[in-house]
Design a protein around this motif. Sequence first.
Motif, PDB file in Angstrom:
ATOM      1  N   ARG A 207     -79.920  54.472  28.193  1.00  0.00           N
ATOM      2  CA  ARG A 207     -80.000  56.014  28.166  1.00  0.00           C
ATOM      3  C   ARG A 207     -79.521  56.294  26.960  1.00  0.00           C
ATOM      4  N   LEU A 208     -78.189  55.804  26.574  1.00  0.00           N
ATOM      5  CA  LEU A 208     -77.502  56.075  25.609  1.00  0.00           C
ATOM      6  C   LEU A 208     -78.214  55.853  24.187  1.00  0.00           C
ATOM      7  N   ALA A 209     -78.779  54.674  24.226  1.00  0.00           N
ATOM      8  CA  ALA A 209     -79.639  54.317  22.959  1.00  0.00           C
ATOM      9  C   ALA A 209     -80.916  55.186  22.607  1.00  0.00           C
ATOM     10  N   ASP A 210     -81.303  55.913  24.066  1.00  0.00           N
ATOM     11  CA  ASP A 210     -82.887  56.468  23.752  1.00  0.00           C
ATOM     12  C   ASP A 210     -82.193  57.888  23.501  1.00  0.00           C
ATOM     13  N   LEU A 211     -81.223  58.539  23.912  1.00  0.00           N
ATOM     14  CA  LEU A 211     -80.964  59.924  23.721  1.00  0.00           C
ATOM     15  C   LEU A 211     -80.006  60.234  22.681  1.00  0.00           C
ATOM     16  N   ARG A 212     -79.137  59.356  22.538  1.00  0.00           N
ATOM     17  CA  ARG A 212     -77.947  59.413  21.467  1.00  0.00           C
ATOM     18  C   ARG A 212     -78.427  58.806  20.194  1.00  0.00           C
ATOM     19  N   GLY A 213     -79.012  57.514  20.249  1.00  0.00           N
ATOM     20  CA  GLY A 213     -79.370  56.865  19.046  1.00  0.00           C
ATOM     21  C   GLY A 213     -78.890  55.344  19.207  1.00  0.00           C
ATOM     22  N   ARG A 214     -79.383  54.623  18.682  1.00  0.00           N
ATOM     23  CA  ARG A 214     -79.260  53.142  18.526  1.00  0.00           C
ATOM     24  C   ARG A 214     -78.085  52.794  17.987  1.00  0.00           C
ATOM     25  N   ARG A 215     -77.463  53.381  16.586  1.00  0.00           N
ATOM     26  CA  ARG A 215     -76.249  52.889  16.270  1.00  0.00           C
ATOM     27  C   ARG A 215     -75.063  53.332  17.077  1.00  0.00           C
ATOM     28  N   PRO A 216     -74.876  54.233  18.077  1.00  0.00           N
ATOM     29  CA  PRO A 216     -73.750  54.281  18.885  1.00  0.00           C
ATOM     30  C   PRO A 216     -73.624  53.219  19.904  1.00  0.00           C
TER      31      PRO A 216
ATOM     32  N   GLY B 253     -70.794  45.473  26.931  1.00  0.00           N
ATOM     33  CA  GLY B 253     -70.992  45.274  25.523  1.00  0.00           C
ATOM     34  C   GLY B 253     -72.049  44.681  25.367  1.00  0.00           C
ATOM     35  N   ALA B 254     -72.812  43.540  25.949  1.00  0.00           N
ATOM     36  CA  ALA B 254     -73.886  42.871  25.750  1.00  0.00           C
ATOM     37  C   ALA B 254     -74.974  43.671  26.050  1.00  0.00           C
ATOM     38  N   ALA B 255     -74.985  44.541  27.204  1.00  0.00           N
ATOM     39  CA  ALA B 255     -75.929  45.529  27.715  1.00  0.00           C
ATOM     40  C   ALA B 255     -76.199  46.415  26.623  1.00  0.00           C
ATOM     41  N   CYS B 256     -75.220  47.016  26.214  1.00  0.00           N
ATOM     42  CA  CYS B 256     -75.319  48.187  25.249  1.00  0.00           C
ATOM     43  C   CYS B 256     -75.927  47.580  23.717  1.00  0.00           C
ATOM     44  N   PHE B 257     -75.627  46.119  23.413  1.00  0.00           N
ATOM     45  CA  PHE B 257     -76.085  45.753  22.206  1.00  0.00           C
ATOM     46  C   PHE B 257     -77.447  45.387  22.231  1.00  0.00           C
ATOM     47  N   ASP B 258     -77.932  44.545  23.394  1.00  0.00           N
ATOM     48  CA  ASP B 258     -79.280  43.890  23.527  1.00  0.00           C
ATOM     49  C   ASP B 258     -80.167  45.293  23.509  1.00  0.00           C
ATOM     50  N   GLY B 259     -81.149  44.935  22.915  1.00  0.00           N
ATOM     51  CA  GLY B 259     -82.341  45.839  22.773  1.00  0.00           C
ATOM     52  C   GLY B 259     -82.181  47.004  21.919  1.00  0.00           C
ATOM     53  N   ALA B 260     -80.765  47.635  21.782  1.00  0.00           N
ATOM     54  CA  ALA B 260     -80.532  48.593  21.023  1.00  0.00           C
ATOM     55  C   ALA B 260     -80.651  48.136  19.289  1.00  0.00           C
ATOM     56  N   PHE B 261     -80.107  46.832  19.101  1.00  0.00           N
ATOM     57  CA  PHE B 261     -80.042  46.177  17.887  1.00  0.00           C
ATOM     58  C   PHE B 261     -81.487  46.163  17.327  1.00  0.00           C
ATOM     59  N   GLU B 262     -82.310  45.590  18.262  1.00  0.00           N
ATOM     60  CA  GLU B 262     -83.804  45.563  17.903  1.00  0.00           C
ATOM     61  C   GLU B 262     -84.457  46.895  17.540  1.00  0.00           C
ATOM     62  N   ALA B 263     -84.143  47.851  18.564  1.00  0.00           N
ATOM     63  CA  ALA B 263     -84.745  49.158  18.295  1.00  0.00           C
ATOM     64  C   ALA B 263     -84.241  49.685  17.279  1.00  0.00           C
ATOM     65  N   TRP B 264     -83.049  49.592  16.615  1.00  0.00           N
ATOM     66  CA  TRP B 264     -82.640  50.223  15.312  1.00  0.00           C
ATOM     67  C   TRP B 264     -83.331  49.545  14.480  1.00  0.00           C
TER      68      TRP B 264
ATOM     69  N   PRO C  55     -84.894  60.853  19.004  1.00  0.00           N
ATOM     70  CA  PRO C  55     -84.659  60.934  20.529  1.00  0.00           C
ATOM     71  C   PRO C  55     -85.803  60.834  21.386  1.00  0.00           C
ATOM     72  N   THR C  56     -85.761  60.106  22.562  1.00  0.00           N
ATOM     73  CA  THR C  56     -86.956  59.910  23.608  1.00  0.00           C
ATOM     74  C   THR C  56     -86.675  61.115  24.493  1.00  0.00           C
ATOM     75  N   PRO C  57     -87.682  61.975  24.892  1.00  0.00           N
ATOM     76  CA  PRO C  57     -87.523  62.950  25.706  1.00  0.00           C
ATOM     77  C   PRO C  57     -87.258  62.430  27.153  1.00  0.00           C
ATOM     78  N   PRO C  58     -86.261  63.419  27.783  1.00  0.00           N
ATOM     79  CA  PRO C  58     -85.637  62.492  28.869  1.00  0.00           C
ATOM     80  C   PRO C  58     -86.941  62.334  30.119  1.00  0.00           C
ATOM     81  N   GLU C  59     -87.934  62.985  30.116  1.00  0.00           N
ATOM     82  CA  GLU C  59     -89.136  62.809  30.967  1.00  0.00           C
ATOM     83  C   GLU C  59     -89.913  61.643  30.849  1.00  0.00           C
ATOM     84  N   GLN C  60     -89.594  61.063  29.602  1.00  0.00           N
ATOM     85  CA  GLN C  60     -90.219  59.794  29.082  1.00  0.00           C
ATOM     86  C   GLN C  60     -89.187  58.544  29.206  1.00  0.00           C
ATOM     87  N   GLY C  61     -88.174  58.719  29.831  1.00  0.00           N
ATOM     88  CA  GLY C  61     -87.176  57.705  29.675  1.00  0.00           C
ATOM     89  C   GLY C  61     -87.277  56.547  30.696  1.00  0.00           C
TER      90      GLY C  61
END
Length: 256
Positions: free
Chosen positions: A60-69, A104-115, A184-190
């Motif tokens: 949810r953090l990566a979809d709503l706030r950004g991949r970088r955070p 940390g691994a949960a936050c990094f995995d996926g968000a890095f590739e999405a970025w 950002p991904t709309p909340p209803e599509q999360g």
Amino acid sequence: MRPYAVFLAISAVTAFGTACAYTLNLVYQIRTAGLGPLQLVLVGTVLEAVYLLAQLPSGRLADLRGRRPAVLLGVWLTGAGTVLQGVAPTFAAILAGTALWGVGAACFDGAFEAWAADEFGEDRVGAVLTRGAQTGQASTVLGMLAGIGLATQALWLPVVVGGAAWLALAVFLSLAMRELHFRPTPPEQGDLTGLRTARRSPVLLALAGATLFVALGREGYDRLSQNHLLDAAPRPGPRWCGWARSPSPAPWPRSR
């Protein structure tokens, strides 16, 4: 910096830091921290559980706030958790460090590739990910060699150096990493939509169940195989690399 240079830096440093810190991490936990079989399995169980529970909020953090955070948070937590394990060879510190590493691994995995997909686009991301994988493989070999070399001095040293590499990367990314194409991904599509899709698909449910049982069955082997080898394998020298075994306990008396 250009996104491509940042991407290669992330691929190289994360692979190097992970290989350096965790190639002999279980040997460190056994020989230096003195963890027993039950404690080793508990550490692995905490890692798997924390990683699983952190998937939804990190996504949810990566979809709503950004991949970088999400990437930055993941790199910071992974580095801090790894260093904590190395500087405090106790069961409590290793358990806490492992929990931080799992988040940390949960936050990094996926968000890095999405970025990478956002910044390079669909036409280039395939080639970029391939080059990143090649860079990561070469860095993994270097990290393993560095970890083995540092372990000849002290078993805690590669753990701390590997974690420090992650922390240095976090400082670098705080200054150099940019995010220009995030939407950002709309909340209803999360994640709730994804959960509904997975629940309706027998194939996805079967894959999730298989993954769960494979992880549960592998945990004991992953955590105890090196402990078994350290107890059973003969030593090449009297006190090589500080890995010398403690005197073997006397055998159990046989019942008459």
